[in-house]
Scaffold this active site. Structure first.
Site, mmCIF file in Angstrom:
data_model
loop_
_atom_site.group_PDB
_atom_site.id
_atom_site.type_symbol
_atom_site.label_atom_id
_atom_site.label_comp_id
_atom_site.label_asym_id
_atom_site.label_seq_id
_atom_site.Cartn_x
_atom_site.Cartn_y
_atom_site.Cartn_z
ATOM 1 N N CYS A 1 36.523 44.784 47.005
ATOM 2 C CA CYS A 1 37.067 45.335 45.770
ATOM 3 C C CYS A 1 36.802 46.838 45.731
ATOM 4 O O CYS A 1 35.690 47.297 45.987
ATOM 5 C CB CYS A 1 36.423 44.646 44.564
ATOM 6 S SG CYS A 1 36.838 45.436 42.987
ATOM 7 N N CYS B 1 39.316 43.468 42.015
ATOM 8 C CA CYS B 1 39.135 42.092 41.575
ATOM 9 C C CYS B 1 40.200 41.744 40.543
ATOM 10 O O CYS B 1 40.468 42.518 39.627
ATOM 11 C CB CYS B 1 37.784 41.915 40.878
ATOM 12 S SG CYS B 1 36.369 42.115 41.959
ATOM 13 N N CYS C 1 34.251 47.420 42.484
ATOM 14 C CA CYS C 1 32.886 46.925 42.438
ATOM 15 C C CYS C 1 32.336 46.557 43.812
ATOM 16 O O CYS C 1 31.191 46.158 43.944
ATOM 17 C CB CYS C 1 32.768 45.722 41.497
ATOM 18 S SG CYS C 1 33.438 44.191 42.192
ATOM 19 N N GLY D 1 44.142 13.481 37.497
ATOM 20 C CA GLY D 1 45.304 13.882 38.274
ATOM 21 C C GLY D 1 46.598 13.239 37.827
ATOM 22 O O GLY D 1 47.677 13.647 38.248
ATOM 23 N N CYS E 1 34.417 41.817 37.634
ATOM 24 C CA CYS E 1 34.373 43.159 38.204
ATOM 25 C C CYS E 1 33.545 44.090 37.314
ATOM 26 O O CYS E 1 32.695 44.837 37.787
ATOM 27 C CB CYS E 1 35.794 43.696 38.352
ATOM 28 S SG CYS E 1 35.936 45.104 39.458
#
Lengths: 256, 283, 227
Positions: free
Chosen positions: B238, B263, B241, B29, B269
């Site tokens: 979606c 997606c 899909c 970080g 997808c």
């Protein structure tokens, strides 16, 4: 009684020029001390050295901390000093924009110190911010407005709320009423007096305005060329000044 | 091919970047400064990510690039082609076949595994920047863990919108220490940052910063007790899909206000469609 | 209660050729609890100066001024402030207040600084203002806009809000009509009766004769100034 703040031999030089020299005093809990002097007398340098914004060349600033008793804040580590600056100390700048985040709402400005010390409940933070806006006489409906939309007096009151929300014990003020209209000044002074009394605050106020110290300060230090030329009870120094410079300063004020 | 050193950058530069990456991995970080190079593309097109990819790629790697989840956008195609030509590495669009994945604004839906590296393109690495413009001050705030300001930003969100409206680049705290900007990924992806098996590397070219998350790092999204973090997405399946749990793009499909949700992760997808899943808008 | 021992004061005017003016020379006297003493002497004799020294408002160069068991000449500012807050009241000739503060709060303030609740302080303030015939419609206004007599009565109300064990009164009955003068004199008598030690300056001889037990002629302590 232990002084809340004990300043010893505070000295700051800018090269050959003296910022302040060998200033010592004790400030006790609940006391308000004024520092007066003309521009360049070293009063702001002294204030910034005490508040940890400037590093003094010599001297101690011993603060009676809640947990460890008296500690020299000049030699303590920077994280500790900055923590003091967010908790037990407060600093009110002459220009509100130096002490506020102008891009953040009034509520966010007041809440910042709370969040900085770990408060993580939005509702609580907001309630405290609302309470403090009320105490400095800002309409609670303005809580989500940015300080850019506030008048100068409101900005200054917001800065005070932002500083006092964490219940500090010592407040440093640099010309808190400078640049405000006279009527706005009076309101601010009254507010400060009430807060000092009700919260039992100790404060150090730097100003060139003798009327401000007469109303707010218990004690007074008069500075000239970086040195304290006279110190004592505020009304005694103003009504019966002993040093030549204090006499000149007091007699130079226009009477109205 | 021979006109370039492997993966475009010279070895000294890669060495410098790898050192920054190792430091970043050692201090999760923490933003490590590095001497960002001029790249043959404009800033904002992923110069930071490209330099990190160049520094970690080996000839055996299989490389994938996604932009907002898609393998077929201009940016993704050009970066993929860039490394095809300068490193000669194999490329793929299949998430689990890739060993190095450079991404802009998404984390793939499919969980990444050990042995994979995810390289993020980062425009502004400093999460405190919008509230504190002074670099000297933000550095000090990081070093002293003074992160109250980060919550001021979230406070402002709630006060203005009634909820935390920050929906991308949502700040996180890493291993209880550094507050980090996860790059402009949707906050839907934030939960995937933590405890990930793959190595995550972040490169900001213009700002000259690199930071990193080693595998299985604790990453917590900042929030308030009474306004907890929520990974939100459009409340639809979606259209192609039928996936219920993937991050969706909203597409306007005609001039009459017609729209569909698909997606954003094209590979995910397509794989689902190939496996026989079908959404309501699938042809 | 109030005891002065060998008290002297000079003014040094640095900006006027460092002229040194001796104003008070070797004053000694004491005021017991329940006693009222008048300072007398011609105008300019130093009555107000001496009173201000006793309040700590003017710096005393030599001697002791004891209020209870504290010597104000040697005391730290915070000790002087504590004495003024708790022990020593002062009614000056002029009202000095923060602009815009309501009269009621001005009068209640001495009690508020002692930690008395807002309600009790205000109740006491209302009683005093009523007694001193300040119309109720003025209570919520700042006294800065009041007439001289009204300001003087507000000042007196403020000075008598707390039952100080020692009090200094500088011309408390000046510019008051007969009715209000009577109220002020009875306030002074009440204070004496509860045991306050009082030092006063009264030009009003009848008032002085009524409330004062003895007189001290300040001109005895004033050095002859060579003009």
């Amino acid at each position: 009684m232990t002084p809340l703040l004990s300043v010893q031999g505070m000295t700051k030089r800018y090269g050959a020029h003296i910022g302040c020299a060998d200033v010592s005093f004790d400030l006790y809990p609940g006391e308000v001390m004024g520092i007066v002097g003309e521009s360049g007398s070293g009063k702001s340098t002294l204030l910034n050295c005490m508040a940890g914004h400037l590093r003094p060349d010599a001297g101690q600033v011993v603060f009676d901390t809640r947990t460890d008793g008296p500690r020299d804040t000049v030699t303590m580590s920077e994280p500790e000093r900055r923590m003091l600056g967010r908790t037990d100390w407060a600093f009110v700048h002459q220009h509100a924009r130096d002490g506020l985040r102008m891009g953040v709402s009034a509520g966010g400005n007041v809440g910042e110190r709370l969040m900085a010390v770990g408060e993580r409940h939005y509702g609580d933070i907001r309630d405290k911010a609302t309470d403090w806006l009320g105490r400095v006489e800002i309409d609670a409906a303005r809580i989500d407005d940015r300080p850019t939309t506030f008048s100068g007096g409101m900005q200054q009151r917001l800065q005070i709320a932002r500083n006092l929300v964490t219940g500090p014990r010592l407040v440093f003020m640099d010309e808190p009423t400078g640049g405000l209209d006279v009527s706005v000044q009076a309101r601010l002074l009254d507010l400060l007096r009430g807060l000092v009394r009700d919260m039992g605050l100790s404060a150090i106020i730097v100003t060139h305005d003798l009327a401000v110290v007469r109303l707010l300060a218990d004690r007074l230090m008069v500075m000239k060329n970086g040195r304290v030329v006279e110190a004592g009870l505020t009304d005694q120094v103003l009504d019966d000044p002993q040093h030549a410079y204090s006499q000149l300063l007091v007699s130079s004020v226009l009477q109205v | 091919m021979n006109a370039y050193n492997f993966a475009y950058l010279d070895e000294q530069t890669k060495r410098m970047i790898r050192r920054a990456l190792l430091k970043g991995l050692a201090i999760p970080g923490y933003q490590v400064p590095f001497a960002s190079r001029e790249m043959p593309m404009p800033y904002g097109w992923g110069t930071g990510g490209v330099q990190v990819s160049a520094a970690v790629l080996t000839p055996e790697d299989t490389f994938k690039v996604i932009d907002q989840g898609a393998d077929d956008t201009t940016n993704a195609v050009s970066i993929r082609t860039f490394f095809q030509r300068t490193a000669g590495v194999a490329t793929t669009t299949v998430t689990h076949d890739a060993t190095v994945i450079q991404t802009r604004h998404r984390i793939p839906e499919e969980a990444l595994g050990e042995g994979q590296i995810l390289v993020y393109q980062v425009p502004i690495p400093e999460p405190l920047r919008f509230l504190e413009p002074r670099e000297s001050e933000t550095r000090k705030m990081h070093s002293l863990e003074e992160y109250g300001l980060m919550h001021v930003k979230l406070y402002e969100d709630i006060s203005r919108h009634g909820h935390i409206a920050t929906s991308y680049a949502y700040p996180v705290k890493v291993e209880g220490r550094y507050v980090m900007d996860p790059s402009p990924i949707p906050k839907f992806d934030n939960p995937k940052l933590g405890d990930m098996a793959a190595i995550q590397l972040f490169g900001a070219g213009r700002e000259q910063r690199i930071y990193a998350l080693p595998p299985y790092t604790q990453v917590v999204s900042l929030d308030f007790e009474d306004h907890p973090f929520e990974a939100t997405k459009a409340d639809h399946p979606c259209g192609m899909c039928g996936a219920q749990d993937s991050y969706l793009d909203e597409l306007i499909i005609d001039d009459a206000g017609g729209r569909m949700f698909v997606c954003s992760d094209t590979d995910y997808c397509e794989a689902r469609q190939a496996a026989g899943h079908k959404g309501k808008d699938a042809a | 209660m109030i005891e002065l021992t060998n008290v002297s004061k000079t003014f040094t005017l640095h900006n006027q050729g460092s002229a040194v003016i001796e104003v008070i020379n070797d004053v000694s006297f004491a005021v017991a609890a329940g006693e009222c003493v008048a300072l007398t002497g011609a105008s300019g004799a130093g009555k107000s100066t001496l009173m201000r020294m006793i309040y700590g408002n003017y710096l005393t160069q030599a001697g002791q001024i004891r209020i209870g068991d504290i010597d104000l000449v040697q005391a730290e500012p915070r000790q002087v402030i504590a004495v003024r807050r708790e022990v020593l009241g002062y009614v000056s000739q002029f009202l000095r207040v923060v602009p815009r503060v309501p009269t009621l709060d001005v009068v209640a303030e001495p009690l508020r600084t002692l930690g008395v609740s807002a309600e009790m302080s205000q109740a006491r303030a209302k009683a005093l203002l009523g007694q001193l015939n300040i119309p109720e419609r003025l209570w919520s206004l700042s006294p800065t806009t009041f007439s001289g007599g009204e300001q003087q009565r507000v000042n007196i109300a403020r000075g008598f809000a707390h039952a100080y064990p020692a009090m200094l009164l500088d011309e408390p009955t000046a510019s008051l009509d007969a009715k209000n003068r009577e109220v002020v004199l009875s306030l002074i008598e009440e204070a004496k009766a509860r045991g306050a030690a009082i030092i006063g300056i009264f030009h009003d001889e009848a008032a002085r004769d009524r409330v004062c037990d003895r007189e001290i002629d300040v001109s005895r302590f004033t050095p002859k100034v060579a003009a």
